[in-house]
Structures are given as structure tokens and as C-alpha cells.
Design an enzyme around this catalytic site. Structure first.
Site, PDB file in Angstrom:
ATOM      1  N   LYS A 202      -1.414   0.557 -12.093  1.00 26.50           N
ATOM      2  CA  LYS A 202      -0.550  -0.521 -11.598  1.00 26.50           C
ATOM      3  C   LYS A 202      -1.137  -1.916 -11.802  1.00 26.50           C
ATOM      4  CE  LYS A 202      -0.356   1.884  -7.715  1.00 26.50           C
ATOM      5  NZ  LYS A 202      -0.021   2.479  -6.418  1.00 26.50           N
ATOM      6  N   ASP A 237      -0.655   7.789  -1.089  1.00 29.71           N
ATOM      7  CA  ASP A 237       0.564   7.368  -0.370  1.00 29.71           C
ATOM      8  C   ASP A 237       1.633   8.457  -0.327  1.00 29.71           C
ATOM      9  OD1 ASP A 237       0.908   6.981  -3.098  1.00 29.71           O
ATOM     10  OD2 ASP A 237       1.879   5.033  -2.937  1.00 29.71           O
TER      11      ASP A 237
HETATM   12  C1  BGC Z   1      -0.949   6.051  -8.604  1.00 32.53           C
HETATM   13  C2  BGC Z   1      -0.655   7.067  -7.539  1.00 32.53           C
HETATM   14  C3  BGC Z   1       0.266   6.497  -6.485  1.00 32.53           C
HETATM   15  C4  BGC Z   1       1.519   5.919  -7.157  1.00 32.53           C
HETATM   16  C5  BGC Z   1       2.500   5.318  -6.163  1.00 32.53           C
HETATM   17  C6  BGC Z   1       0.355   5.460  -9.150  1.00 32.53           C
HETATM   18  O1  BGC Z   1       0.068   4.421 -10.041  1.00 32.53           O
HETATM   19  O2  BGC Z   1      -1.666   6.624  -9.665  1.00 32.53           O
HETATM   20  O3  BGC Z   1      -1.856   7.523  -6.937  1.00 32.53           O
HETATM   21  O4  BGC Z   1       0.617   7.503  -5.589  1.00 32.53           O
HETATM   22  O5  BGC Z   1       1.147   4.934  -8.086  1.00 32.53           O
HETATM   23  O6  BGC Z   1       1.941   4.297  -5.423  1.00 32.53           O
END
Ligand code: BGC
Length: 499
Positions: A202, A237
Site C-alpha cells: 500500500k 485487519d
Molecule cells: C495487506 C494486508 C491487509 C490488506 C488490507 C494489504 O495490502 O497486505 O495484510 O490485510 O492490505 O488492509
């Protein structure tokens, strides 16, 4: 997208208000001869047609994605590295029952915003007596700074929040405060209260954290702040959402986040996890964090997706996430609009610089564009102008609406296919466990919450794949902010004190 040069906001707050579900107007693109702009629209038309073909998700494509998801789940459960899906063991073997009592904190880091929360739990009768939370936004430079800087910032915000404790929140004498830590990035859990960061996603690129135990990083930072707090559960999460939703509803078996990023977790039987090498849990079950954002098999990708991926900080990774999640949908649309503007002068002779800037068009903009059902698409024009600086006439706006719908539709339908893949895998292992009774999929995340068309496309795909009878047992339900309270509940379930 060039994160280094122009870091995107990793979490969008989806600021627009909830609007009633509006069907995206099925616009017809009328090409008038002789009019300059209409010729421009005509020139963009082949780009749209190719896009719609490349993004198409007819039933066979959905079926393939659902089947491949189920297969990748099995392969990832067999052995670490067995497939794109990490199938991370969460060490959450017990979900909240409602009997939890006491004061618990939760810390939630998943993007540029992070939240601190405290809750006073009163057991079966009183349930949640009181909850308070604060949201703090993480300055952009910390997303690209050092691990110590990031964790110091978090610990100091937590320390300030703890100082305001009072009123209905009571910590029994002689006890340390306990917190759940929701950390929404891929972590290799080593126990319920420790785990190694595998990689950032992200848009985060904090140096020094990958390969380290994130609870140790937090503990060190809390010590520097003089804060006496024990992390009793480290959770993703999705896992926190599942726990939060399960507190109120025993039929919750799967949780999905569709926000900036995306992921899913579910309740698995330990016998179905060969990589556990026969290790058992007393409950016989455990929650598995699929990390489905890394799924890639058979996705209908376009040249725009490939270009965006190639320019990202994690090329070749998180392809499902890059196709269906909130961080990327607006950016894919922007790239398509640049192409249409360049090859067809869709927005006039000059392509505004802002339209060329990565991440200027956010996924919330895409949703707002899709809510405009007016004749002249005035809101579409305003959003385009404010976000990207383009002037648009009605034909161009219609084209933009079609592009947004194409990308949202592909995302929503693929997310639906992913959910069916998980349900299918669970059902194959244990007949009747999913389709033979009411089964709830708890959903959270800004994209799911604030994008009605996306939500509808997702649900349509689930119904198409399962058929009306089976899908009537599957309840896809929004579990708003379940992850904050879920993490506090898991802190309670895993407390070192009697509860
Ligand atoms: C992460 C996950 C997370 C998801 C939603 C992804 O980029 O790798 O661990 O649960 O985003 O937040």
C-alpha cells in the site's frame, strides 16, 4: 506510478457522504460528425472498446478465478511458498465469545491513518460498556522514513491517548494495560503476540522494518515513551474484523477488507493445514490470513495495469490488490484517460499536467463520478476539473463514466469471485459447512462501504457463480469498524490475566 517522486496517499479517507445506490447511467456515446470534440470522442472509442474487452469478466473468467483461488489456498496451506497466497497462520484459535470483561486497548495501523481505541467490556450481559477512539494521520514522510521514527510516532500518540483515560474505563489494581495490535501488512506470525514483517504494501516503504518483529519494534518505542502496555495479540485487519463481527454473530466464517488494500481471512480446520505438520490447537480450528492481494492467476489485465505495476514500488507483486482495491482503481482510470486525451484529444488539444500526475484521481472520485445520474453530468465535470484540471464536454464526460464503470465492474466482480473461491474451498473440505446453512462474510473497508456500484457488482458475481439457491445462504454483510473492537476483543481473549 512513481511513489518515490510523488508518494500517493496510502489511505484515502473516502470523504464523500453515503448516497443512495444509483445505477450508473448506461450512457450512449453519440458521435456527431463535423463537431470537433465529438470526433475526439470517436477517436477515444476504440480505446474504450478494447478496454472493455480486456477487462471483461464473463462467467468463465469468474469461475476460473474462484477455482484458482481455491487451488492456491490449498497449495499455500500445504507448504510455505506453495502458491501466491501466503496462507498465514494467525495463532488466533479462539474467537471472542461475549464473556470478555475488562479494559482493553487496540492500535490499528493499516495506512496513513492509524487509530487508537479503548473499550470497557462487561461480559455476556453488558457487552461493550464504553468505547473511545482517536484517529491520527501519519505524516507522509514517515511512510518513507525509518522504522524507529514510525514506531516512535505511534507510541507517542498511544501514550497521549492513555493519559486521557478516565470515566467508565477502569484498570484493576496491579494490572498492566493490554492492547491488541492490528497491523495490516503481510506478517509471518511467530506467536499470537509476535510476527515478522514480510514486506510493506500500500505504498509504505519504511526502512528497517521488513524482517523484524513488529511487536518488538512497538515495545521498544513504548519503552522510550515510558508507556507500560502489553501487546497481547498481533493481528491482521481481516482477523480483527472477523473477531469483531463474530462477537455479535456466530455464523461469521470469512472476513474481507476492501479498502486501500485488500485481503481475506477465514476459519480453517487445523486438519486441513498440512504445513502445521500435525500440530493441533485445542479448538481444532484456526484463523488463516490468506493475503489474497498477492493472487494473480488468470486475472484479466490490461496494458494500463501492466504499466502501473511496472512503475510501482513493488512490481509484479500484489496483482489482485492492484486490480480490485481502493489505492489503485482511480490510478488505472487516470492512465486510461491520459491515453484517450493524447490519442483522441478527449479533453481538448492540451493534456493538463495534473492529469499526468500519478494518483491525482482517487478511487473516491471514481465512486462520486458513478453517482452522477444527471442529464448533463455536471458533477462529473466538476470532479474531473477539480481533481485533474481537465475541461470536459458532455461526450467526454460520458466516456469517463464508461471508463470508471468498466474498472469498478472488473474490480467488484473479481472480488466476488475471490470470495466464492474461499467459500468453495471450505465447502469442498467439509460438506454443508458453508452452503448448507447461513454463512456470513464480514466486509469492511472504505471501498466496500462507499462505492455502491462496486458493492453491487461484487454481490452479482457471487450470485452468478453460486446460483440463487446456494447464494441465498451466503450473507455478505458490512461490519463497520469491526477491526478496532475486534483487536481489543482478541487482546481480551489472549490476556495474561484471568478474564
Ligand atoms: C495487506 C494486508 C491487509 C490488506 C488490507 C494489504 O495490502 O497486505 O495484510 O490485510 O492490505 O488492509
Amino acid at each position: 506510478m512513481s511513489f518515490a517522486v510523488n508518494p500517493p496517499p496510502a489511505v484515502r479517507s473516502f470523504p464523500f457522504s453515503r448516497s443512495p445506490i444509483a445505477r450508473t447511467p448506461r450512457v450512449s456515446l453519440v458521435v456527431r460528425s463535423g463537431a470537433g470534440v465529438s470526433i475526439a470522442t470517436a477517436a477515444a472509442l476504440p480505446i474504450l472498446t478494447k478496454l472493455q474487452n480486456d477487462c471483461a469478466t464473463p462467467l468463465p473468467v469468474l469461475r476460473h478465478v474462484a477455482d484458482a483461488m481455491a487451488t492456491d489456498m490449498r497449495d499455500g496451506l500445504a507448504v510455505d511458498g506453495g502458491s501466491d497466497l501466503k496462507m498465514i497462520l494467525s495463532y488466533v484459535d479462539y474467537l471472542p465469545t461475549g464473556n470478555e470483561r475488562g479494559l482493553f486497548y487496540a492500535l490499528d495501523l493499516g495506512g496513513t491513518n492509524f487509530r487508537v481505541l479503548r473499550t470497557q467490556l462487561g461480559g455476556k450481559d453488558d457487552r461493550v460498556i464504553a468505547t473511545e477512539f482517536e484517529q491520527v494521520s501519519i505524516p507522509q514522510d514517515l511512510m518513507f522514513g525509518t522504522s524507529e521514527e514510525l514506531f516512535d510516532f505511534i507510541a507517542s500518540a498511544l501514550a497521549k491517548f492513555v493519559k486521557k483515560e478516565g470515566g467508565k474505563f477502569v484498570l484493576p489494581n496491579g494490572r498492566s494495560r493490554e492492547t491488541g495490535f492490528t497491523f495490516s501488512f503481510p506478517v509471518k506470525q511467530t506467536s499470537i503476540d509476535s510476527g515478522i514483517l514480510i514486506k510493506w504494501t500500500k505504498g509504505f516503504a519504511v526502512s528497517g522494518t521488513p524482517g523484524k518483529d513488529v511487536v518488538a519494534c512497538l515495545n521498544e518505542a513504548m519503552k522510550r515513551q515510558g508507556l507500560d502496555m502489553r501487546v497481547s495479540a498481533l493481528v491482521n485487519d481481516t482477523v480483527a474484523t472477523l473477531a469483531g463481527a463474530r462477537y455479535w454473530d456466530n455464523d461469521v466464517m470469512v472476513a474481507v477488507i476492501l479498502g486501500t488494500g485488500t485481503n481475506a481471512c477465514y476459519v480453517e480446520s487445523v486438519d486441513a493445514i498440512p504445513k502445521l505438520n500435525g500440530q493441533k490447537t485445542t479448538s481444532g480450528r484456526t484463523i488463516v490470513n490468506t493475503e489474497w492481494g498477492a493472487f494473480s492467476n488468470g486475472l484479466p489485465l490490461t496494458e494500463f495495469d501492466r504499466e502501473m505495476d511496472a512503475e510501482s514500488i513493488n512490481p509484479g507483486e500484489q496483482l489482485f490488490e492492484k486490480t480490485i482495491s481502493g489505492m489503485y482503481l482511480g490510478e488505472i482510470v487516470r492512465r486510461i484517460l491520459v491515453r484517450m486525451a493524447e490519442s483522441g484529444s478527449l479533453f481538448g488539444k492540451r493534456v493538463p499536467e495534473r492529469l499526468r500526475t500519478p494518483f491525482t484521481l482517487g478511487t473516491p472520485n471514481i465512486s462520486s463520478i458513478q453517482q452522477d445520474t444527471s442529464e448533463d453530468l455536471e458533477a462529473v465535470g466538476t470532479i474531473l476539473y477539480e481533481a485533474t484540471g481537465v475541461d470536459s464536454n458532455l461526450d467526454a464526460r460520458k466516456m469517463v463514466v464508461e471508463v470508471c464503470d468498466t474498472i469498478a465492474k472488473r474490480g467488484g466482480r473479481l472480488a466476488g469471485a475471490g470470495i466464492v473461491g474461499i467459500l468453495q474451498k471450505m465447502e469442498e473440505d467439509s460438506k454443508g459447512i458453508v452452503f448448507g446453512k447461513r454463512t456470513v462474510v464480514a466486509m469492511d473497508g472504505g471501498l466496500y462501504e462507499h462505492h455502491p456500484q462496486y458493492r453491487r457488482y461484487l454481490k452479482d458475481a457471487v450470485t452468478e457463480l453460486l446460483g440463487p439457491e446456494l447464494s441465498s445462504n451466503v450473507v455478505i454483510e458490512h461490519s463497520k469498524d469491526g477491526s478496532g473492537i475486534g483487536a481489543a476483543l482478541l487482546a481480551a481473549t489472549n490476556s495474561i490475566y484471568e478474564h
